[in-house]
Write a protein that holds these residues in place. Structure first.
Motif, short mmCIF file in Angstrom:
data_model
loop_
_atom_site.label_atom_id
_atom_site.label_comp_id
_atom_site.label_asym_id
_atom_site.label_seq_id
_atom_site.Cartn_x
_atom_site.Cartn_y
_atom_site.Cartn_z
N ASP A 312 46.51 39.87 43.90
CA ASP A 312 46.17 39.35 42.58
C ASP A 312 47.41 39.54 41.72
N PRO A 313 47.97 38.54 41.11
CA PRO A 313 47.55 37.14 41.02
C PRO A 313 47.80 36.32 42.29
N VAL A 314 47.28 35.10 42.28
CA VAL A 314 47.47 34.16 43.37
C VAL A 314 48.13 32.92 42.78
N VAL A 323 51.70 27.58 39.90
CA VAL A 323 51.29 28.39 38.76
C VAL A 323 50.51 29.58 39.28
N ALA A 324 50.87 30.79 38.82
CA ALA A 324 50.14 31.98 39.24
C ALA A 324 49.01 32.25 38.26
N LEU A 325 47.82 32.50 38.78
CA LEU A 325 46.68 32.83 37.93
C LEU A 325 46.10 34.17 38.37
N ARG A 326 45.66 34.94 37.39
CA ARG A 326 44.97 36.19 37.74
C ARG A 326 43.56 35.86 38.20
N LYS A 327 42.97 36.80 38.93
CA LYS A 327 41.63 36.57 39.47
C LYS A 327 40.63 36.35 38.34
N SER A 330 40.96 32.69 37.63
CA SER A 330 40.61 31.72 38.67
C SER A 330 39.12 31.75 38.98
N GLU A 331 38.44 32.87 38.65
CA GLU A 331 37.00 32.85 38.91
C GLU A 331 36.23 32.13 37.81
N LEU A 332 36.92 31.68 36.79
CA LEU A 332 36.27 30.88 35.74
C LEU A 332 36.51 29.39 35.95
N THR B 282 46.86 35.80 26.73
CA THR B 282 46.69 34.71 27.69
C THR B 282 47.69 34.93 28.80
N PHE B 283 47.26 34.77 30.03
CA PHE B 283 48.20 34.98 31.13
C PHE B 283 48.61 33.65 31.73
N SER B 284 49.87 33.46 31.93
CA SER B 284 50.31 32.35 32.76
C SER B 284 51.68 32.68 33.29
#
Lengths: 345, 477
Positions: A312-314, A323-327, A330-332, B282-284
């Protein structure tokens, strides 16, 4: 010479004391700050809110209910009622307290600040859902008219608060939100949650913990006096009727919008693909805008590219960019038509 | 306004309100969706793709290694270690050359010139021994390491490796309530905190960016490494048997740096749980494809944007500070210079927490750059302790060729092992230099956060020094 060990020991005590004083929420400083708040103005405003609440639910509001709601003694409540009457905020009566038109517009103003501030907390900050109400409860007594109107303009005059309650306009008008209690849905029907009541706080916290939020789509499975069972997204949810009555829903016909057959993006493995079906309503404000800026909108293809060494992130391939997103993000995101690696080749 | 117009306005507003209710809240989403759909249709019609660029082959293999559980972390440490080693080793020669040019050649020349035109002694002192010397010192110790560190860092960034580091480190930083990119701004902070603070622009989430700015000072910057190394070899190295002195003192310096990383995580966690709890987050993180670094462009931008920029800000502060340094050494009241008055006044408190008045004063007047702390301390020690035959005169900073000569002066000034340890701690935990503070103000546009960034480390430094002093006195006596 002084005793070194004693000095060391005392210093630790002092350090601990300072930490205790300034500890957020539980420390002495926070406690004193909270205590100062219990002024007359706040009691008046809270009483008005309570009376308004009773009226809108067609309940009679009495001295006892005011005392109970504000947790003050019956004597204090009687004094308060006398005071409200003196200020022309209520029509007289101890068994059936009714707001005067002045009182109603005052109450609506307080409610406006409360709901606007909740909207602000939900959209512009990262304050947790369970704290919105508590903070707004405090702020509703503090903001001036000018600040409130500025806040409203900054949020582009929202009409509904994050729980689904309508926000009164600056001129004191309030819309009716249509909907029926969750309990009255019959098994097999589809609906969207339009409102979750945030009082009493204990029940609200429970509902938030159940991962229920406004905009969530559900299908009723079973509804009787013992329990209410329904499917919300891909999880089965069981509530006691007391809890379920705090949720208002709107029936929907279209079956396709129900997201129960969709997967969460976070459940995809490396190399798998999916088409974005939508972003959960739980993802709000800046966070939501950011995702959409990346092109996470219904119809976009997403492929899982790589995992970081903590899993995590993926990283996902979205519209040509990695683009890397945290869990937690991504679960939303809901996806459909996901294809496994083997099937791709 | 007439009554009819008011009615019109009212009905218009009412109509608008009704419309908003009918459209519902999702219209922003729907709008965005249709814009993307339209864009996709247009792009399909008019954009020609040459060949099919797929993410396979060496890029994928490299990513597998870089993000692997076994090689990821060691690879990162090796890369950073190499960059630091090259910076420290590579900067030695040009630094010595610059120092000999600016301090040994130009300085006497200027002194001769001022004597030739008959400049008043105090003007000569303020301008040449004060302003010029501080400026020369800052240039010679800051320029070479920065000119080496920043381009290397930028090359790694350009190649695409640094975004992968942020990607890997995010999990750790997330637990501290911070952003993975803070790993990068922190590494940049090892080069220079001011540059590290500017680098936080890559973090687009407001809360995480503030956290990265406030905690950047916990990364031991280039200007503090020499202090750490010198003090560790003089005091820590001397406290252990000679054959392990080198290893132990090197270990102590690395230990301080690691302690700084640990503190930056702890403080990040504390800030995100308390004062910054409500700030938006916000994360990106985008992971650009690997590509060959553009060497010339990188050299140009990192020299102009980072090195020259930071150096300029440092010089702007070094000139007035140099004047102040000279003045505190030379302006006296009733036979005592300002420096001596301050040192005598602050000694009781400073010695109580295991430091001394000279260190206190040095950290106040050497605020433009951490690099000039040691020369200032030496000058003040010689002056206040009344050591004969050393130094270059009141208010004139100097440095000594050998560590043992420095040790002699410091010991004569009453320094002990405790002073050494606490100076190392205090060098890590004190307010950022004026360049960094100014940069923090520029980046946050908030006096409040600038003050927090200055006071937080200094309070932590005092508290920690005090406890170390107490424990030390109990154990050693």
């Amino acid at each position: 010479m002084y005793n070194q060990i004693l000095v060391l020991f005392l210093s630790f005590l002092i350090l601990a004391f300072v930490v205790w004083i300034f500890w957020p929420e539980k420390g002495l400083y926070a406690f004193i700050k909270r205590g100062k708040r219990n002024s007359k103005k706040i009691l008046v405003e809270d009483a008005l809110k309570h009376i308004y609440d009773c009226e809108s639910k067609n309940l009679t509001c009495s001295l006892n209910s005011i005392a109970g709601n504000l947790s003050i003694s019956a004597d204090a409540a009687a004094n308060l009622i006398a005071k409200l009457h003196k200020m022309d905020l209520i029509e007289h009566g101890t068994d059936n307290v009714v707001l005067s038109s002045f009182g109603r517009s005052y109450a609506l103003r307080v409610i406006r600040v409360h709901r606007l501030f909740e909207r602000y907390l939900a959209d512009e900050t990262s304050v947790h859902e369970k704290d919105w109400h508590i903070i707004a409860e405090d702020k509703e007594h503090l903001l001036t008219d000018l600040q409130v109107n500025e806040l409203a303009a900054q949020l582009s005059n929202p009409m509904i608060d994050p729980h689904g309650d309508p926000i009164p306009s600056a001129s004191g008008e309030i819309m009716e939100v249509p909907g029926i209690p969750l309990n009255s849905l019959t098994p097999g029907e589809f609906a969207i949650i339009t409102h979750i009541e945030d009082e009493p706080g204990e029940i609200y916290k429970q509902l938030v913990a159940e991962n229920l939020y406004r905009g969530k789509q559900i299908r009723m499975l079973e509804s009787n006096k013992e329990r209410i069972k329904f499917i919300a997204n891909d999880e089965e949810c069981i509530l006691a009727p007391v809890f379920a009555s705090n949720i208002t829903v709107k029936k929907i016909e279209k079956h396709e919008e129900i997201r129960e057959e969709f997967k969460r993006l976070s459940s995809l493995k490396i190399g798998e693909k999916g088409i974005v079906a939508g972003i959960s309503r739980k993802c709000r404000g800046q966070q939501r805008r950011r995702l959409m800026d990346f092109g996470v909108v219904p119809g976009t293809e997403v492929r899982v590219e790589m995992e970081s060494f903590g899993r995590d992130p993926v990283a996902y391939l979205i519209r040509g960019a990695t683009v890397a997103l945290r869990k937690s993000q991504s679960e939303l995101i809901y996806v459909k038509e996901y294809v496994k690696e083997e099937e791709l080749n | 306004m007439s009554g009819i117009e008011i009615n019109k306005k009212e009905s218009l507003l009412a109509a608008a309100n009704n419309m908003r209710w009918e459209i519902g809240e999702n219209f922003h989403d729907t709008l965005m969706e249709s814009i993307y759909a339209d864009a996709a249709v247009i792009a399909k019609k008019s954009v020609l793709k040459k060949g099919k660029k797929e993410y396979t082959g060496w890029e994928q293999k490299l990513d597998k290694i870089v993000t692997s559980r076994i090689f990821g972390l060691p690879l990162m440490f090796v890369m950073l270690a190499v960059v630091f080693w090259l910076t420290i080793e590579g900067a030695n020669v040009p630094s010595a050359m610059l120092a000999s040019l600016l301090l040994d050649d130009v300085h006497p020349l200027l002194k001769e010139f001022s004597a030739y035109i008959g400049l008043a002694w105090w003007l000569d002192g303020v301008l040449i021994d004060g302003a010029y010397l501080a400026m020369a010192w800052v240039v010679s110790v800051m320029l070479p390491p920065m000119a080496i560190f920043f381009p290397m860092f930028t090359l790694l960034e350009d190649f695409g490796y640094l975004p992968r580091v942020a990607f890997n480190m995010d999990n750790l930083f997330k637990r501290a309530g911070a952003h993975g990119k803070q790993a990068l701004t922190m590494s940049m902070g090892f080069g220079c905190n001011a540059a590290g603070v500017i680098a936080t622009r890559i973090i687009d989430s407001p809360r995480e960016r503030l956290i990265a700015i406030i905690t950047n000072n916990f990364a031991l910057c280039n200007g503090r490494w020499p202090t750490q190394i010198l003090i560790a070899s003089i005091f820590i190295g001397a406290a252990v048997p000679a054959h392990i002195a080198g290893v132990v003192s090197a270990g102590a310096v690395v230990g301080i740096a690691v302690f700084g990383i640990f503190l930056s995580l702890v403080v990040s966690w504390g800030l995100s749980k308390t004062v910054l709890k409500g700030e938006a987050s916000t994360f990106s993180l985008e992971l650009p494809p690997y590509r060959p670094p553009r060497i010339l462009q990188t050299l140009y931008t990192s020299l102009i944007d980072r090195t020259i920029f930071v150096l300029w800000r440092a010089l702007v502060f070094a000139v007035p500070a140099g004047i102040v340094i000279w003045l505190v050494g030379n302006v006296s009241f009733e036979g005592l210079s300002i420096a001596e008055i301050f040192v005598n006044w602050s000694d009781p408190f400073a010695i109580f927490i295991g430091l001394n008045g000279v260190i206190m004063l040095a950290y106040i007047i050497a605020i433009p750059a951490n690099e000039i702390v040691i020369p200032t301390i030496l000058m003040l020690t010689v002056m206040t302790a009344g050591i004969e035959g050393a130094g270059a005169g009141a208010g004139v900073m100097f440095e000594l060729e050998s560590a043992s000569a420095t040790q002699d002066i410091l010991t004569a000034g009453g320094w002990t092992l405790l002073t050494g340890i606490n100076l190392m701690i205090f060098s890590l935990l004190h307010n950022p230099c004026s360049t960094t503070l100014f940069t923090i103000y520029k980046e946050t546009k908030s006096m409040k956060w600038t003050i927090v960034s200055a006071l937080l480390p200094i309070v932590m430094g005092f508290v920690l020094c005090f406890f170390i002093a107490q424990v030390y006195r109990i154990i050693i006596g």
